[in-house]
Design an enzyme around this catalytic site. Structure first.
Site, short mmCIF file in Angstrom:
data_model
loop_
_atom_site.label_atom_id
_atom_site.label_comp_id
_atom_site.label_asym_id
_atom_site.label_seq_id
_atom_site.Cartn_x
_atom_site.Cartn_y
_atom_site.Cartn_z
N LYS A 118 -34.39 -11.97 5.75
CA LYS A 118 -34.68 -12.18 7.39
C LYS A 118 -35.67 -12.67 7.76
O LYS A 118 -37.01 -12.89 6.88
CB LYS A 118 -34.75 -10.31 7.80
CG LYS A 118 -33.51 -9.59 7.42
CD LYS A 118 -33.69 -8.37 8.41
CE LYS A 118 -33.28 -8.85 9.80
NZ LYS A 118 -33.02 -7.66 10.68
N GLU B 194 -29.93 1.91 16.55
CA GLU B 194 -30.89 1.35 15.69
C GLU B 194 -32.19 1.74 15.96
O GLU B 194 -32.49 1.95 16.95
CB GLU B 194 -31.40 -0.23 15.55
CG GLU B 194 -30.16 -1.19 14.99
CD GLU B 194 -30.62 -2.52 15.24
OE1 GLU B 194 -31.75 -3.10 15.38
OE2 GLU B 194 -29.59 -3.46 14.94
N GLU C 247 -39.94 -7.37 9.31
CA GLU C 247 -38.56 -7.62 9.45
C GLU C 247 -37.85 -7.52 8.11
O GLU C 247 -36.72 -7.09 8.07
CB GLU C 247 -38.24 -9.05 9.91
CG GLU C 247 -38.36 -9.03 11.52
CD GLU C 247 -37.77 -8.08 12.48
OE1 GLU C 247 -36.25 -8.35 12.09
OE2 GLU C 247 -38.03 -7.56 13.09
N GLU D 173 -34.41 -6.49 3.44
CA GLU D 173 -33.65 -7.42 3.41
C GLU D 173 -34.40 -8.65 3.29
O GLU D 173 -35.32 -9.15 4.22
CB GLU D 173 -32.78 -7.61 4.61
CG GLU D 173 -31.76 -6.36 4.79
CD GLU D 173 -31.18 -6.51 6.24
OE1 GLU D 173 -30.25 -7.24 6.52
OE2 GLU D 173 -31.45 -5.58 6.82
#
Length: 473
Positions: A322, A265, A328, A319
């Protein structure tokens, strides 16, 4: 209404992922699904293939996702969940059943290349660390049982929080309480199984917390004076290399400097809260674009110069479910509607070349930057347009239209009822026309395609019905 998804295919990237000669590293992407508005797995696979993305990492073993990836020739890393580690550690039959249901069932049609057992387990508040290595061993033994061990690796991603010291890189060391019970056994297992350590590395976090001490150029791989490690005299030109070498130094300190590392990541958010220094589309574009070039150069870090870098960018989509700060939810390269979050200067290759990146210069796409920032130089990057970000929401889009068509001075007559650009009669189409009119009247200057995140720049003409978007006034 015409989709803007097609706009992304001309410039984006991964190119990279499938492009990998023996002398270069590899780039993949994380496919997170903590959202309620993502495209179907089948559409996601189409998107991956259209962009030439040949490596993907998931966070589970969702049957719909693995089935959709079958026969796609996309290599896949799947995940074993933290909450099942205790069961896996205690019961070999549990991992036998898991491997049968989640690996054997799909392999080899789905090119599963590794299992990430747990994710950042050392930071798990439920204290699952004691179960990690036994669980990894049992998953591996199950792969052996079904004759999959030679093709499917077993590892586990660790965060940089596992380090006790990270600066200067040469002083890198692991937290003492993790070394004997977890890290040594894990690294020994990785060595014996010819696997690799998975590391999640985010220069953004270090920069955001120390923006007064760390140069943004140093964090974004841009030209800067660099930093010399006082411990070994090595010079660092970017924070990413420094973070990785801190991990390598920590591994060397406990005699595991022969174990390979893959960065599972890394990324940079296109949006953040006021206290998240550096978050923004232009910086995200710079980080990811420059990192990709860094990987394709084939060179390693100062401590391991001969080991090409292998990374998985985070993440494929924004997303929306999250938790945590705004960042985030904004690491995605794509919105859920498959529009690109920002334009970025990536290299496009044929995907099967064995030549070096330099030999593929003829395939380089037009560089543009900073969706939402509007800071593209038309003379350098060709014609650009401004379009609406459908994910901004109706309220924000309407407010932005009101401004553009009012005091902003955009020519909104063509989107009035009965006029040439009234159809399609949708908020997104009308907003895109208004935003582009404003943008062109501002001579495409920096910041004129933003509207508080309600717009971004594209480099192909928008297509909404028969409407022709102006390129100047």
């Amino acid at each position: 209404m015409a989709t803007l998804a097609a706009f992304s295919s001309f410039f984006f990237f991964f190119f990279l992922v499938t492009f990998a000669s023996a002398d270069t590293g590899k780039v993949g992407i994380n496919y997170g699904r903590v959202a309620n508005n993502l495209p179907s797995p089948e559409k996601v696979v189409e998107l991956l293939k259209s962009q030439g993305i040949g490596r993907v990492k998931t966070y589970d073993t969702d049957s719909a996702v693995l089935a959709a990836l079958a026969n796609s020739d996309i290599s896949v890393v799947v995940a074993f969940p933290n909450e099942e580690l205790s069961k896996a550690a205690a019961d070999q039959s549990f991992t036998d059943n898991w491997v049968q249901a989640n690996i054997s069932k799909y392999y080899p049609a789905t090119k599963i290349e590794a299992v990430a057992v747990g994710n950042e387990v050392f930071a798990d508040p439920k204290n699952t660390t004691p179960f990690l290595v036994p669980a990894m061993k049992n998953v591996y033994n199950s792969l052996v049982k079904y004759k999959l061990d030679s093709n499917v690796k077993v590892s586990s991603p660790i965060a940089l929080g596992a380090l006790q010291n990270s600066y200067p890189p040469s002083s890198g060391s692991f937290k003492s309480d993790l070394i004997e019970p977890a890290l040594k056994p894990m690294l020994e297992f990785l060595r014996k199984t010819s696997s690799y350590l998975m590391v999640n590395a985010y220069p953004f976090f270090a920069y955001s917390a120390n923006a007064d001490k760390i140069s943004l150029d140093y964090a974004l791989f841009r030209d800067n004076p660099g930093q010399v490690d006082s411990g070994n005299g090595l010079k660092y030109s970017n924070l990413f290399d420094a973070q990785l070498d801190a991990v390598f130094a920590a591994m060397s300190a406990i005699s595991y400097n022969d174990v390979k590392v893959v960065v599972t990541e890394t990324g940079w958010p296109s949006m953040g809260d006021e206290n998240e220094a550096g978050a923004g589309a232009a910086n995200a574009a710079a980080y990811n674009g420059n990192l990709v070039r860094r990987v394709l150069s084939g060179s390693g870090t100062p401590l391991r110069p001969k080991d090409p870098l292998n990374v998985y960018l985070f993440a494929l989509f924004n997303e929306n479910q999250k938790q945590g700060p705004t960042s985030e939810r904004n690491y995605g390269l794509f919105y859920p509607n498959e529009q690109t979050v920002y334009d970025s200067p990536f290299v496009s290759t044929s995907g099967n070349s064995s030549s070096t990146p330099a030999a593929n210069k003829s395939k380089t796409q037009v560089p543009v930057s900073g969706g939402g920032g509007g800071d593209v130089s038309p003379s350098a990057a060709g014609q650009t347009w401004c379009v609406a970000n459908a994910n901004a929401g109706e309220k924000k889009l309407q407010a932005a239209i009101d401004y553009a068509c009012g005091e902003g001075g955009a020519d909104c007559r063509p989107i009035q009822e009965g006029a040439t650009c009234y159809d399609p009669n949708t908020l997104e189409a009308h907003a895109s026309y208004a935003f582009n009119s404003y943008y062109q009247k501002q001579v495409r200057k920096a910041g004129s395609c933003d509207f508080g995140g309600a717009a971004y720049v594209v480099t192909q003409a928008p297509k909404y019905g028969k409407c022709q978007f102006p390129t100047g006034y």
